[in-house]
Design a protein around this motif. Structure first.
Motif, PDB file in Angstrom:
ATOM      1  N   GLY A  29      36.505  16.697   1.097  1.00 11.68           N
ATOM      2  CA  GLY A  29      36.305  18.129   0.953  1.00 11.68           C
ATOM      3  C   GLY A  29      35.149  18.633   1.793  1.00 11.68           C
ATOM      4  N   ALA A  30      34.041  17.907   1.778  1.00 13.62           N
ATOM      5  CA  ALA A  30      32.868  18.334   2.536  1.00 13.62           C
ATOM      6  C   ALA A  30      33.074  18.186   4.042  1.00 13.62           C
ATOM      7  CB  ALA A  30      31.647  17.527   2.090  1.00 13.62           C
ATOM      8  N   VAL A  31      33.580  17.028   4.456  1.00 15.63           N
ATOM      9  CA  VAL A  31      33.752  16.766   5.890  1.00 15.63           C
ATOM     10  C   VAL A  31      34.786  17.708   6.503  1.00 15.63           C
ATOM     11  CG1 VAL A  31      34.564  15.071   7.578  1.00 15.63           C
ATOM     12  CG2 VAL A  31      33.000  14.369   5.757  1.00 15.63           C
ATOM     13  N   CYS A  32      35.920  17.889   5.841  1.00 13.71           N
ATOM     14  CA  CYS A  32      36.967  18.752   6.394  1.00 13.71           C
ATOM     15  C   CYS A  32      36.540  20.214   6.399  1.00 13.71           C
ATOM     16  CB  CYS A  32      38.260  18.580   5.613  1.00 13.71           C
ATOM     17  SG  CYS A  32      39.053  16.968   5.846  1.00 13.71           S
ATOM     18  N   ALA A  33      35.745  20.638   5.412  1.00 15.30           N
ATOM     19  CA  ALA A  33      35.230  22.006   5.403  1.00 15.30           C
ATOM     20  C   ALA A  33      34.357  22.271   6.619  1.00 15.30           C
ATOM     21  CB  ALA A  33      34.444  22.257   4.118  1.00 15.30           C
ATOM     22  N   LEU A  34      33.652  21.254   7.072  1.00 15.43           N
ATOM     23  CA  LEU A  34      32.836  21.376   8.277  1.00 15.43           C
ATOM     24  C   LEU A  34      33.662  21.171   9.544  1.00 15.43           C
ATOM     25  CD1 LEU A  34      29.707  19.388   7.038  1.00 15.43           C
ATOM     26  CD2 LEU A  34      29.941  21.874   7.203  1.00 15.43           C
ATOM     27  N   ALA A  35      34.665  20.292   9.458  1.00 18.71           N
ATOM     28  CA  ALA A  35      35.463  19.952  10.647  1.00 18.71           C
ATOM     29  C   ALA A  35      36.292  21.124  11.152  1.00 18.71           C
ATOM     30  CB  ALA A  35      36.378  18.763  10.335  1.00 18.71           C
ATOM     31  N   ILE A  36      36.687  22.035  10.271  1.00 19.84           N
ATOM     32  CA  ILE A  36      37.513  23.165  10.725  1.00 19.84           C
ATOM     33  C   ILE A  36      36.737  24.092  11.660  1.00 19.84           C
ATOM     34  CG2 ILE A  36      38.991  23.080   8.687  1.00 19.84           C
ATOM     35  CD1 ILE A  36      37.474  25.540   7.634  1.00 19.84           C
ATOM     36  N   GLU A  37      35.406  23.950  11.684  1.00 11.72           N
ATOM     37  CA  GLU A  37      34.608  24.764  12.602  1.00 11.72           C
ATOM     38  C   GLU A  37      34.623  24.213  14.022  1.00 11.72           C
ATOM     39  OE1 GLU A  37      33.160  27.587  11.614  1.00 11.72           O
ATOM     40  OE2 GLU A  37      33.890  27.283   9.574  1.00 11.72           O
ATOM     41  N   LEU A  38      35.120  22.993  14.198  1.00 13.43           N
ATOM     42  CA  LEU A  38      35.099  22.374  15.516  1.00 13.43           C
ATOM     43  C   LEU A  38      35.893  23.170  16.549  1.00 13.43           C
ATOM     44  CD1 LEU A  38      35.520  18.579  14.619  1.00 13.43           C
ATOM     45  CD2 LEU A  38      33.464  19.724  15.501  1.00 13.43           C
ATOM     46  N   LYS A  39      36.974  23.816  16.094  1.00 16.04           N
ATOM     47  CA  LYS A  39      37.824  24.522  17.062  1.00 16.04           C
ATOM     48  C   LYS A  39      37.073  25.670  17.736  1.00 16.04           C
ATOM     49  CE  LYS A  39      40.059  27.492  13.582  1.00 16.04           C
ATOM     50  NZ  LYS A  39      41.362  27.784  12.919  1.00 16.04           N
ATOM     51  N   PHE A  40      36.109  26.258  17.040  1.00 15.63           N
ATOM     52  CA  PHE A  40      35.328  27.331  17.653  1.00 15.63           C
ATOM     53  C   PHE A  40      34.275  26.771  18.601  1.00 15.63           C
ATOM     54  CE2 PHE A  40      36.594  28.958  13.402  1.00 15.63           C
ATOM     55  CZ  PHE A  40      37.458  29.950  13.833  1.00 15.63           C
ATOM     56  N   LYS A  41      33.745  25.612  18.273  1.00 24.18           N
ATOM     57  CA  LYS A  41      32.732  25.003  19.130  1.00 24.18           C
ATOM     58  C   LYS A  41      33.344  24.341  20.356  1.00 24.18           C
ATOM     59  CE  LYS A  41      29.464  24.201  15.349  1.00 24.18           C
ATOM     60  NZ  LYS A  41      28.653  23.215  14.590  1.00 24.18           N
ATOM     61  N   LEU A  42      34.538  23.740  20.172  1.00 25.04           N
ATOM     62  CA  LEU A  42      35.176  23.023  21.283  1.00 25.04           C
ATOM     63  C   LEU A  42      36.187  23.876  22.037  1.00 25.04           C
ATOM     64  CD1 LEU A  42      35.724  19.542  19.562  1.00 25.04           C
ATOM     65  CD2 LEU A  42      33.819  20.307  20.999  1.00 25.04           C
ATOM     66  N   VAL A  51      44.252  20.110  12.550  1.00 27.47           N
ATOM     67  CA  VAL A  51      43.364  19.065  13.061  1.00 27.47           C
ATOM     68  C   VAL A  51      42.226  18.819  12.076  1.00 27.47           C
ATOM     69  CG1 VAL A  51      41.787  18.416  14.922  1.00 27.47           C
ATOM     70  CG2 VAL A  51      43.944  19.585  15.461  1.00 27.47           C
ATOM     71  N   GLY A  52      41.587  19.887  11.640  1.00 31.14           N
ATOM     72  CA  GLY A  52      40.438  19.753  10.770  1.00 31.14           C
ATOM     73  C   GLY A  52      40.758  19.168   9.415  1.00 31.14           C
ATOM     74  N   ILE A  53      41.973  19.404   8.920  1.00 32.97           N
ATOM     75  CA  ILE A  53      42.346  18.901   7.594  1.00 32.97           C
ATOM     76  C   ILE A  53      43.163  17.625   7.691  1.00 32.97           C
ATOM     77  CG2 ILE A  53      43.693  19.400   5.507  1.00 32.97           C
ATOM     78  CD1 ILE A  53      42.835  22.317   5.778  1.00 32.97           C
TER      79      ILE A  53
END
Length: 424
Positions: free
Chosen positions: A311-324, A333-335
């Motif tokens: 829950g914690a990691v995927c909640a943060l991982a969904i922000e990767l698309k804006f950074k990358l 991808v994030g989930i």
């Protein structure tokens, strides 16, 4: 034949099939109101196409009949099972009819393909999507399903043996990769393909953080609820028997997503100031993804820990698309990719008896990593090639003006919400 186990498998198959309409609601609520029909149709299109292809030749690729103990690497096709001709009869002494297993695995093919569609929401042509789905399933999902699920079902030669990921690596490392219900074959596989398609189709018009908000959170919650309900068939049903292992998988399918839901909401509260309904639904799905490969190999305590991490990691991982800078519309991808990787690698440390903390050996972690990387790379490369070829020939993406206007009327001639009848 055990009628109880047969009924168990068939009921589990029905539950897993329900996951795809559930996914349609989950995805449909996340997109724009003018794209909801298009989004849901990609899931229903996967149901139709995969149901036919699985019967015609998908099963014969995924589960070729071989001599006991042989390994299929990386491809095998069994012509005797085209159109299921070789599995129509139940062998004497079999625990359940082969067709029950065929039906169960068909639903896995359907949901895996449907998952990919979330990455290209709001901008994909339906016909191009169906072509991609058929080709990708043929050259990626069916063989990968054989790598993972073709693990040996019975002593009778009418069942399949092999599966280099879950069985074949035992000869080298002493343990095979653990993927009880599809962390690699379903979630890493779909997540890698989703990333490839997101890169091929490019960003939506006006893509930036906060620009695209879910149009119907109640749909998202309904879809998440149906997914969670169906996931009990997905995980517990993968035992193919109503026994203690299925019960463990069932309990872990409660514990991990529940913990992930809470963890996602906590991260949202800290990061954005408010916990959201979409966050609750996404957290539950992230936990379900992570526990999928691990549901029968963890104690409930370690399942809760995995859920909290997911829950914690995927909640943060969904922000990767804006950074990358890649537009994965609905965070497949994030989930699914990140959650699938987390659940698969977590087993290398915490799996009962063979994980690092129990065995003192890194072998389980090594084979988990090999399995995850092999499926990720294979799926990403082929999905990118297939998607690129479609985009450069018939075109995969709709015109920008159609995307802005909403693709439901352009592609399907329908609207998701008709608030007044123009003919009145």
């Amino acid at each position: 034949m055990d009628q109880g186990n047969t009924a168990f498998i068939l009921i589990a198959a029905a539950l897993v099939l329900l996951m795809t309409p559930g996914l349609a609601f989950f995805y449909g609520g996340l997109v724009k109101a003018k794209s909801v029909i298009s989004m849901m149709m990609m899931s229903f299109g996967a149901m139709g196409l995969m149901g036919v292809l699985w019967v015609l030749y998908g099963y014969s690729i995924a589960f070729p009949t071989t001599a006991e103990g042989t390994t299929q690497f990386p491809w095998a096709i069994d012509p005797t099972n085209f159109s299921l001709a070789g599995v129509l009869e139940t062998p004497e002494g079999a625990a359940y009819p082969p067709l029950a297993f065929v039906a169960f695995q068909a639903t896995f093919a359907i949901i895996t393909v449907a998952l990919v569609s979330g990455a290209i929401a709001d901008r994909a042509k339906f016909g191009a999507w169906m072509i991609f789905a058929g080709i990708w399933a043929t050259v990626v999902y069916f063989p990968v399903a054989s790598w993972v699920f073709n693990f040996g079902l019975a002593d009778d030669a009418s069942f399949a043996y092999g599966g280099w990921i879950t069985h074949g690596m035992q000869d080298v490392f002493g343990v095979g990769a653990i993927d009880f219900a599809g962390g690699t074959a379903v979630h890493i596989n779909a997540g890698a393909a989703a990333l490839a398609l997101a890169l091929v189709l490019g960003k939506r018009v006006g893509f930036q953080k906060g620009a695209h908000v879910p149009h119907n959170p109640p749909f998202v919650l309904l879809g998440a609820g149906l997914l969670w309900f169906g996931w009990f068939g997905f995980n517990a049903g993968s035992e193919l028997a109503a026994d203690g292992t299925a019960a463990l998988a069932f309990v872990n399918t409660i514990a991990a997503p529940a913990a992930a839901l809470l963890a996602w909401l906590i991260v949202e509260k800290i990061k954005d100031g408010k916990p959201t309904s979409v966050g609750a639904a996404s957290g539950a799905v992230a936990g379900l993804v992570a526990i999928t490969p691990a549901c029968a190999a963890l104690t409930p305590f370690w399942a809760i820990v995995l859920g909290l991490l997911a829950g914690a990691v995927c909640a943060l991982a969904i922000e990767l698309k804006f950074k990358l800078g890649f537009d994965d519309s609905l965070d497949v991808v994030g989930i699914h990719l990140v959650g699938g990787l987390l659940g698969t690698l977590y087993l290398g440390i915490f799996a009962n008896t063979s994980g690092l903390i129990y065995s003192g050996s890194f072998n389980q972690l090594i084979v988990q990593a090999i399995a995850a990387i092999a499926v990720l790379v294979y799926s990403f490369v082929l999905a990118f090639v297939i998607g690129f070829a479609i985009e450069k020939t018939i075109g995969f993406r709709v015109k920008n003006e159609d995307e802005i206007a909403g693709i439901d009327t352009v592609v399907h001639g329908e609207e998701g919400y008709v608030l007044s009848d123009a003919r009145a």
